[in-house]
Design a protein around this motif. Structure first.
Motif, PDB file in Angstrom:
ATOM      1  N   VAL A 198       0.869  -1.173   0.000  1.00  0.00           N
ATOM      2  CA  VAL A 198       0.000   0.000   0.000  1.00  0.00           C
ATOM      3  C   VAL A 198       0.909   1.227   0.000  1.00  0.00           C
ATOM      4  O   VAL A 198       1.801   1.341   0.844  1.00  0.00           O
ATOM      5  CB  VAL A 198      -0.923   0.028   1.235  1.00  0.00           C
ATOM      6  N   LEU A 199       0.691   2.116  -0.953  1.00  0.00           N
ATOM      7  CA  LEU A 199       1.552   3.284  -1.078  1.00  0.00           C
ATOM      8  C   LEU A 199       1.354   4.245   0.091  1.00  0.00           C
ATOM      9  O   LEU A 199       0.234   4.592   0.432  1.00  0.00           O
ATOM     10  CB  LEU A 199       1.255   4.019  -2.393  1.00  0.00           C
ATOM     11  N   ARG A 200       2.460   4.641   0.700  1.00  0.00           N
ATOM     12  CA  ARG A 200       2.425   5.716   1.685  1.00  0.00           C
ATOM     13  C   ARG A 200       2.608   7.019   0.913  1.00  0.00           C
ATOM     14  O   ARG A 200       3.586   7.177   0.169  1.00  0.00           O
ATOM     15  CB  ARG A 200       3.543   5.565   2.708  1.00  0.00           C
ATOM     16  N   HIS A 201       1.676   7.965   1.080  1.00  0.00           N
ATOM     17  CA  HIS A 201       1.709   9.172   0.273  1.00  0.00           C
ATOM     18  C   HIS A 201       1.096  10.338   1.037  1.00  0.00           C
ATOM     19  O   HIS A 201       0.434  10.153   2.055  1.00  0.00           O
ATOM     20  CB  HIS A 201       0.976   8.952  -1.050  1.00  0.00           C
ATOM     21  N   LYS A 202       1.300  11.542   0.511  1.00  0.00           N
ATOM     22  CA  LYS A 202       0.888  12.747   1.240  1.00  0.00           C
ATOM     23  C   LYS A 202      -0.302  13.472   0.638  1.00  0.00           C
ATOM     24  O   LYS A 202      -0.884  14.350   1.289  1.00  0.00           O
ATOM     25  CB  LYS A 202       2.061  13.720   1.342  1.00  0.00           C
ATOM     26  N   ASP A 203      -0.688  13.139  -0.600  1.00  0.00           N
ATOM     27  CA  ASP A 203      -1.776  13.860  -1.254  1.00  0.00           C
ATOM     28  C   ASP A 203      -2.870  12.914  -1.712  1.00  0.00           C
ATOM     29  O   ASP A 203      -2.604  11.787  -2.127  1.00  0.00           O
ATOM     30  CB  ASP A 203      -1.263  14.630  -2.477  1.00  0.00           C
ATOM     31  N   LYS A 204      -4.113  13.387  -1.656  1.00  0.00           N
ATOM     32  CA  LYS A 204      -5.236  12.631  -2.176  1.00  0.00           C
ATOM     33  C   LYS A 204      -5.226  12.649  -3.704  1.00  0.00           C
ATOM     34  O   LYS A 204      -4.911  13.680  -4.317  1.00  0.00           O
ATOM     35  CB  LYS A 204      -6.562  13.241  -1.696  1.00  0.00           C
ATOM     36  N   LYS A 205      -5.612  11.537  -4.308  1.00  0.00           N
ATOM     37  CA  LYS A 205      -5.877  11.555  -5.739  1.00  0.00           C
ATOM     38  C   LYS A 205      -7.071  12.486  -6.004  1.00  0.00           C
ATOM     39  O   LYS A 205      -7.997  12.521  -5.189  1.00  0.00           O
ATOM     40  CB  LYS A 205      -6.259  10.151  -6.241  1.00  0.00           C
ATOM     41  N   PRO A 206      -7.091  13.241  -7.092  1.00  0.00           N
ATOM     42  CA  PRO A 206      -6.135  13.238  -8.201  1.00  0.00           C
ATOM     43  C   PRO A 206      -5.028  14.270  -8.051  1.00  0.00           C
ATOM     44  O   PRO A 206      -4.231  14.453  -8.959  1.00  0.00           O
ATOM     45  CB  PRO A 206      -7.022  13.594  -9.388  1.00  0.00           C
ATOM     46  N   ALA A 207      -4.998  15.001  -6.918  1.00  0.00           N
ATOM     47  CA  ALA A 207      -3.957  15.995  -6.716  1.00  0.00           C
ATOM     48  C   ALA A 207      -2.628  15.301  -6.420  1.00  0.00           C
ATOM     49  O   ALA A 207      -2.560  14.084  -6.230  1.00  0.00           O
ATOM     50  CB  ALA A 207      -4.352  16.926  -5.577  1.00  0.00           C
ATOM     51  N   GLY A 208      -1.603  16.097  -6.349  1.00  0.00           N
ATOM     52  CA  GLY A 208      -0.306  15.556  -5.963  1.00  0.00           C
ATOM     53  C   GLY A 208       0.508  15.035  -7.138  1.00  0.00           C
ATOM     54  O   GLY A 208       0.029  14.912  -8.262  1.00  0.00           O
ATOM     55  N   GLY A 209       1.758  14.737  -6.824  1.00  0.00           N
ATOM     56  CA  GLY A 209       2.679  14.266  -7.845  1.00  0.00           C
ATOM     57  C   GLY A 209       2.809  12.762  -7.860  1.00  0.00           C
ATOM     58  O   GLY A 209       2.015  12.039  -7.265  1.00  0.00           O
ATOM     59  N   CYS A 210       3.847  12.318  -8.538  1.00  0.00           N
ATOM     60  CA  CYS A 210       4.061  10.887  -8.750  1.00  0.00           C
ATOM     61  C   CYS A 210       5.383  10.432  -8.120  1.00  0.00           C
ATOM     62  O   CYS A 210       5.852   9.333  -8.378  1.00  0.00           O
ATOM     63  CB  CYS A 210       4.072  10.631 -10.261  1.00  0.00           C
ATOM     64  N   GLU A 211       5.958  11.314  -7.297  1.00  0.00           N
ATOM     65  CA  GLU A 211       7.308  11.055  -6.798  1.00  0.00           C
ATOM     66  C   GLU A 211       7.402   9.782  -5.960  1.00  0.00           C
ATOM     67  O   GLU A 211       8.371   9.021  -6.069  1.00  0.00           O
ATOM     68  CB  GLU A 211       7.811  12.246  -5.975  1.00  0.00           C
ATOM     69  N   GLU A 212       6.383   9.559  -5.100  1.00  0.00           N
ATOM     70  CA  GLU A 212       6.437   8.359  -4.245  1.00  0.00           C
ATOM     71  C   GLU A 212       6.459   7.076  -5.077  1.00  0.00           C
ATOM     72  O   GLU A 212       7.184   6.131  -4.766  1.00  0.00           O
ATOM     73  CB  GLU A 212       5.251   8.329  -3.282  1.00  0.00           C
TER      74      GLU A 212
END
Length: 228
Positions: free
Chosen positions: A117-131
């Motif tokens: 499960v990806l740990r990430h900081k932004d909700k889809k669809p916002a945010g980048g693809c860095e993680e």
């Protein structure tokens, strides 16, 4: 309160309003199928894609469930056979820093589904693809995003140049009213845009006229028969 806020996606709503008057192709998937069992996973891998990203609720299972239903399990197993450890769940709750900072929900899903499960900081669809890039060491155009929501899953994948596969939701039961209302708006807009000839953005690995080869042939014929 957290559960209520999880169903509110202000960044997503803002982005969708921008799409209404701008780049409407972002909401159009490259492939639309009734469910993941229609996808030819060996063909997806052979086309050059390296990572498969799944939404969870109403894509792999019914909302809040912790198991892939029997009808979809062979397809999910086939995907795992092709992509191995390069499969990840991307949730707007589990693994999201705002709601799951310690990764408790993410760990529970990993134990239940047997994938990361990806740990990430932004909700889809916002945010980048860095993680995702850091985790899998490949470019976004080599990734596939599979989900049931035009507003979140499809828009996020298309923003970053991924191949987007949209599946129909498994059920409407158990969904929050905000999600049900958003679906009505999304579906109406996408039908209108598709009818006017708008298509998904160009995908670097797969031209539009080749997307159909990633759908199982037998099921393509079944869909054509139903349409006739």
């Amino acid at each position: 309160m957290n559960k209520l806020l999880q169903n509110v996606n202000l960044a997503g709503a803002s982005l969708f309003l921008q799409i209404l008057g701008g780049n409407q192709s972002l909401a159009l998937p490259h492939i639309s199928v009734p469910d993941i069992s229609w996808v030819d996973w060996p063909a997806v891998k052979a086309a050059g894609f390296k990572v498969c990203i799944f939404d969870k609720d109403n894509t792999l299972c019914e909302p809040f469930a912790l198991a892939v239903p029997p009808a979809l399990l062979p397809s999910f197993s086939a995907c795992r056979a092709e992509f191995g450890g390069n499969i990840v769940l991307y949730s707007n709750s589990a693994g999201l820093q705002q709601y799951d900072p310690q990764g408790v929900e993410a760990a529970a899903l990993e134990a239940a589904f047997g994938v990361q499960v990806l740990r990430h900081k932004d909700k889809k669809p916002a945010g980048g693809c860095e993680e995702l890039q850091q985790q899998f060491q490949c470019e976004p155009h080599e990734m596939v995003f599979v989900g049931d929501r035009y507003l979140t899953d499809v828009v996020f994948g298309n923003r970053h140049g991924m191949l987007t596969i949209r599946v129909a939701p498994l059920t409407s039961q158990g969904e929050p009213p905000t999600v049900v209302a958003a679906r009505v708006l999304e579906d109406a807009c996408v039908r209108r845009w598709s009818a006017s000839g708008i298509k998904a953005p160009l995908q670097q690995l797969l031209p539009h006229d080749q997307c159909s080869r990633l759908v199982k042939q037998k099921q393509q014929e079944q869909q054509q028969d139903q349409e006739q």
